[in-house]
Design an enzyme around this catalytic site. Structure first.
Site, PDB file in Angstrom:
ATOM      1  CG  ASP A   1      52.070  37.202  77.849  1.00  0.00           C
ATOM      2  OD1 ASP A   1      51.001  37.843  78.032  1.00  0.00           O
ATOM      3  OD2 ASP A   1      53.569  38.032  78.002  1.00  0.00           O
ATOM      4  CB  ILE A   2      55.176  41.064  75.625  1.00  0.00           C
ATOM      5  CG1 ILE A   2      56.159  42.248  75.043  1.00  0.00           C
ATOM      6  CG2 ILE A   2      54.854  41.442  76.816  1.00  0.00           C
ATOM      7  CD1 ILE A   2      56.097  43.198  74.396  1.00  0.00           C
TER       8      ILE A   2
ATOM      9  CG  HIS B   1      47.136  34.361  79.435  1.00  0.00           C
ATOM     10  ND1 HIS B   1      48.370  34.856  79.651  1.00  0.00           N
ATOM     11  CD2 HIS B   1      45.901  34.595  80.071  1.00  0.00           C
ATOM     12  CE1 HIS B   1      47.973  36.305  80.096  1.00  0.00           C
ATOM     13  NE2 HIS B   1      46.742  36.169  81.034  1.00  0.00           N
TER      14      HIS B   1
ATOM     15  CG  HIS C   1      43.992  37.795  77.211  1.00  0.00           C
ATOM     16  ND1 HIS C   1      43.312  39.597  77.520  1.00  0.00           N
ATOM     17  CD2 HIS C   1      44.764  37.529  78.292  1.00  0.00           C
ATOM     18  CE1 HIS C   1      43.507  40.118  78.609  1.00  0.00           C
ATOM     19  NE2 HIS C   1      44.227  38.724  79.122  1.00  0.00           N
TER      20      HIS C   1
ATOM     21  CB  VAL D   1      45.307  42.822  78.024  1.00  0.00           C
ATOM     22  CG1 VAL D   1      44.588  43.621  76.317  1.00  0.00           C
ATOM     23  CG2 VAL D   1      46.744  43.589  77.927  1.00  0.00           C
TER      24      VAL D   1
HETATM   25  P1  5GP Z   1      45.977  39.663  81.589  1.00  0.00           P
HETATM   26  O1  5GP Z   1      46.838  39.906  82.839  1.00  0.00           O
HETATM   27  O2  5GP Z   1      45.607  40.591  80.958  1.00  0.00           O
HETATM   28  O3  5GP Z   1      45.845  37.992  81.829  1.00  0.00           O
HETATM   29  O4  5GP Z   1      47.864  39.327  80.702  1.00  0.00           O
HETATM   30  C1  5GP Z   1      48.300  40.289  80.214  1.00  0.00           C
HETATM   31  C2  5GP Z   1      49.310  40.101  79.048  1.00  0.00           C
HETATM   32  O5  5GP Z   1      49.437  40.377  77.690  1.00  0.00           O
HETATM   33  C3  5GP Z   1      49.969  40.139  79.861  1.00  0.00           C
HETATM   34  O6  5GP Z   1      50.581  38.132  80.353  1.00  0.00           O
HETATM   35  C4  5GP Z   1      51.350  40.508  79.004  1.00  0.00           C
HETATM   36  O7  5GP Z   1      52.732  40.408  79.494  1.00  0.00           O
HETATM   37  C5  5GP Z   1      50.231  40.473  77.874  1.00  0.00           C
HETATM   38  N1  5GP Z   1      50.750  41.862  77.348  1.00  0.00           N
HETATM   39  C6  5GP Z   1      50.300  42.938  77.543  1.00  0.00           C
HETATM   40  N2  5GP Z   1      51.085  44.214  76.389  1.00  0.00           N
HETATM   41  C7  5GP Z   1      51.419  43.213  75.349  1.00  0.00           C
HETATM   42  C8  5GP Z   1      52.388  43.278  73.724  1.00  0.00           C
HETATM   43  O8  5GP Z   1      51.914  44.427  73.664  1.00  0.00           O
HETATM   44  N3  5GP Z   1      52.060  42.583  73.380  1.00  0.00           N
HETATM   45  C9  5GP Z   1      52.160  41.023  74.108  1.00  0.00           C
HETATM   46  N4  5GP Z   1      52.164  40.276  73.504  1.00  0.00           N
HETATM   47  N5  5GP Z   1      51.704  40.889  75.178  1.00  0.00           N
HETATM   48  C10 5GP Z   1      50.875  41.990  75.489  1.00  0.00           C
END
Ligand code: 5GP
Length: 130
Positions: free
Chosen positions: A35-36, A112, A110, A106
């Site tokens: 994760d970034i 985590h 995914h 996103v």
């Molecule tokens: P969500 O809130 O959709 O469950 O989590 C999306 C995750 O994607 C977040 O933890 C965010 O930090 C990660 N993320 C967003 N953009 C990128 C990216 O361009 N690269 C990576 N490696 N992680 C990303």
């Protein structure tokens, strides 16, 4: 239920190689990368390569091969990252945020995989370990 997949989401772009990622491992149907914005010492995102919006979309419409591959990839990530629970402790949390109420940012499925420290209770407002 019709799921609308946006092929321009950031993880689709990572899968197409348009954006780099810090890859942890890759299999026929899945990709794992860091994760970034990590929330813990281990914070890996595991995604299927297929166009699935969220977990129920995947569970309802993915092939058995994709589902097995995705599950095994999560297992391999846990082993590789050294977060599997053992006699000394360890452990991790898997989170898959889905949709508006799940606060998914996103729109590509995914999971985590988060670990490397004691994470506290699952949701705000619940009691921590004593
Ligand atoms: P969500 O809130 O959709 O469950 O989590 C999306 C995750 O994607 C977040 O933890 C965010 O930090 C990660 N993320 C967003 N953009 C990128 C990216 O361009 N690269 C990576 N490696 N992680 C990303």
């Amino acid at each position: 239920m019709a799921y609308a997949y946006d092929p321009e989401n950031i993880f689709a772009r990572i899968l197409r190689g348009e954006i780099p990622c810090d890859k942890v491992l890759e299999s026929e149907h899945s990709l794992a990368f860091r994760d970034i914005a990590p929330q813990a010492p281990t914070h890996v995102l595991v995604i299927p390569k297929g166009p699935y919006v969220c977990f129920d979309h995947f569970a309802n419409e993915a092939s058995d091969a994709e589902i097995v591959d995705f599950t095994r990839t999560i297992g391999k990530v846990c082993a590789q990252e050294g977060v599997s629970p053992d006699a000394d402790g360890g452990g991790y949390r898997m989170i898959s945020n889905c949709g508006r109420d799940g606060v998914q940012d996103v729109p590509h499925l995914h999971v985590h995989v988060i670990g490397g420290k004691v994470l506290g209770r699952m949701l705000p407002g619940t009691k921590d370990h004593d």
